[in-house]
Write a protein that holds these residues in place. Structure first.
Motif, PDB file in Angstrom:
ATOM      1  N   ASN A   1      37.893  34.736  36.608  1.00 38.62           N
ATOM      2  CA  ASN A   1      39.018  35.129  35.757  1.00 38.62           C
ATOM      3  C   ASN A   1      38.634  35.575  34.354  1.00 38.62           C
ATOM      4  OD1 ASN A   1      41.056  34.761  37.622  1.00 38.62           O
ATOM      5  ND2 ASN A   1      41.345  32.629  37.099  1.00 38.62           N
ATOM      6  N   ASN A   2      37.590  35.013  33.789  1.00 41.61           N
ATOM      7  CA  ASN A   2      37.244  35.312  32.407  1.00 41.61           C
ATOM      8  C   ASN A   2      36.000  36.189  32.298  1.00 41.61           C
ATOM      9  OD1 ASN A   2      37.836  35.151  29.677  1.00 41.61           O
ATOM     10  ND2 ASN A   2      36.641  33.311  29.362  1.00 41.61           N
ATOM     11  N   LYS A   3      35.687  36.889  33.360  1.00 37.68           N
ATOM     12  CA  LYS A   3      34.518  37.778  33.347  1.00 37.68           C
ATOM     13  C   LYS A   3      34.772  38.906  32.358  1.00 37.68           C
ATOM     14  CE  LYS A   3      30.986  38.783  36.529  1.00 37.68           C
ATOM     15  NZ  LYS A   3      30.023  38.161  35.662  1.00 37.68           N
ATOM     16  N   PRO A   4      33.850  39.142  31.435  1.00 38.19           N
ATOM     17  CA  PRO A   4      34.113  40.103  30.356  1.00 38.19           C
ATOM     18  C   PRO A   4      34.034  41.582  30.752  1.00 38.19           C
ATOM     19  CG  PRO A   4      31.942  39.144  30.090  1.00 38.19           C
ATOM     20  CD  PRO A   4      32.597  38.441  31.252  1.00 38.19           C
ATOM     21  N   GLU A   5      33.386  41.881  31.871  1.00 37.78           N
ATOM     22  CA  GLU A   5      33.236  43.289  32.250  1.00 37.78           C
ATOM     23  C   GLU A   5      34.586  43.938  32.539  1.00 37.78           C
ATOM     24  OE1 GLU A   5      29.478  41.273  32.838  1.00 37.78           O
ATOM     25  OE2 GLU A   5      31.438  40.826  33.635  1.00 37.78           O
ATOM     26  N   ILE A   6      34.705  45.203  32.155  1.00 39.61           N
ATOM     27  CA  ILE A   6      35.949  45.939  32.383  1.00 39.61           C
ATOM     28  C   ILE A   6      35.919  46.661  33.723  1.00 39.61           C
ATOM     29  CG2 ILE A   6      37.362  47.850  31.539  1.00 39.61           C
ATOM     30  CD1 ILE A   6      36.691  46.934  28.732  1.00 39.61           C
ATOM     31  N   ILE A   7      34.747  47.106  34.140  1.00 39.99           N
ATOM     32  CA  ILE A   7      34.648  47.795  35.434  1.00 39.99           C
ATOM     33  C   ILE A   7      33.712  47.007  36.338  1.00 39.99           C
ATOM     34  CG2 ILE A   7      33.880  49.871  36.635  1.00 39.99           C
ATOM     35  CD1 ILE A   7      34.914  51.502  34.379  1.00 39.99           C
ATOM     36  N   TYR A   8      34.176  46.738  37.527  1.00 37.15           N
ATOM     37  CA  TYR A   8      33.385  46.028  38.532  1.00 37.15           C
ATOM     38  C   TYR A   8      33.134  46.992  39.679  1.00 37.15           C
ATOM     39  CZ  TYR A   8      32.937  43.229  42.791  1.00 37.15           C
ATOM     40  OH  TYR A   8      32.561  42.735  44.001  1.00 37.15           O
ATOM     41  N   LEU A   9      31.876  47.255  39.959  1.00 35.64           N
ATOM     42  CA  LEU A   9      31.513  48.119  41.074  1.00 35.64           C
ATOM     43  C   LEU A   9      31.215  47.237  42.278  1.00 35.64           C
ATOM     44  CD1 LEU A   9      29.217  50.701  39.276  1.00 35.64           C
ATOM     45  CD2 LEU A   9      31.565  51.021  40.049  1.00 35.64           C
ATOM     46  N   MET A  10      32.067  47.344  43.275  1.00 37.14           N
ATOM     47  CA  MET A  10      31.871  46.542  44.479  1.00 37.14           C
ATOM     48  C   MET A  10      30.691  47.076  45.276  1.00 37.14           C
ATOM     49  SD  MET A  10      35.453  45.523  46.260  1.00 37.14           S
ATOM     50  CE  MET A  10      36.194  47.122  46.167  1.00 37.14           C
TER      51      MET A  10
END
Length: 166
Positions: free
Chosen positions: A110-119
């Motif tokens: 929930n608090n992961k700072p990244e804005i884009i997550y590449l699956m």
């Protein structure tokens, strides 16, 4: 333990507390707790991560074989989830929880700072509540599937805490 200077307790709250204690005594034969987190008796199933925890990291122990879909739903401070060596069911990469084959996304903290997550392109299933509503930071998530590839990215637009604007 009750508060030292407690002089009076509302009767309704007393009954609720007693009922809760009785309920807990009944279920303890089937469940266990470790650092406030709820497991089945054998600690093979993580049922619920303690909602009030403020830790930024958590490690799935090697005995865990299943993580319930809502287990981390309200873990608003978590930035990373790790997996203890010897656990053959789960894998963590960059603090994100997957199954060991990296085909199921279990939890994006929930608090992961990244804005884009590449699956990873190996993902075939996103567990329900893997990316959950954050009560303290609203966001809109967009899954972007790239044409002619097996990859996707999720863009998380976070709302400013002070102004409440996206």
């Amino acid at each position: 333990m009750l508060v030292k200077d407690l002089n009076k307790i509302n009767y309704k709250w007393f009954i609720i507390i007693v009922d809760l204690i009785i309920y807990q005594l009944k279920i303890y034969k089937n469940y266990s707790s470790e650092n406030g987190n709820l497991f089945d008796k054998e600690k093979k199933i993580l049922i619920q991560y303690m909602i009030t925890k403020t830790d930024e990291t958590y490690t799935i122990n090697k005995t865990v074989e299943e993580v319930k879909e809502r287990a981390f739903r309200s873990a608003k401070y978590l930035k990373s989830i790790f997996v203890e060596n010897g656990n053959t069911k789960f894998k963590s990469e960059n603090g994100i929880l997957y199954d060991s084959e990296q085909t199921i996304l279990y939890v994006y903290p929930n608090n992961k700072p990244e804005i884009i997550y590449l699956m990873p392109n190996t993902i075939t299933k996103i567990q329900d509540y893997a990316i959950t509503y954050k009560p303290y930071v609203e966001y809109k998530s967009h899954v972007i599937l790239k044409e002619n590839t097996n990859t996707a990215s999720i863009k998380i637009v976070k709302k400013d805490k002070e102004t409440s604007k996206l």
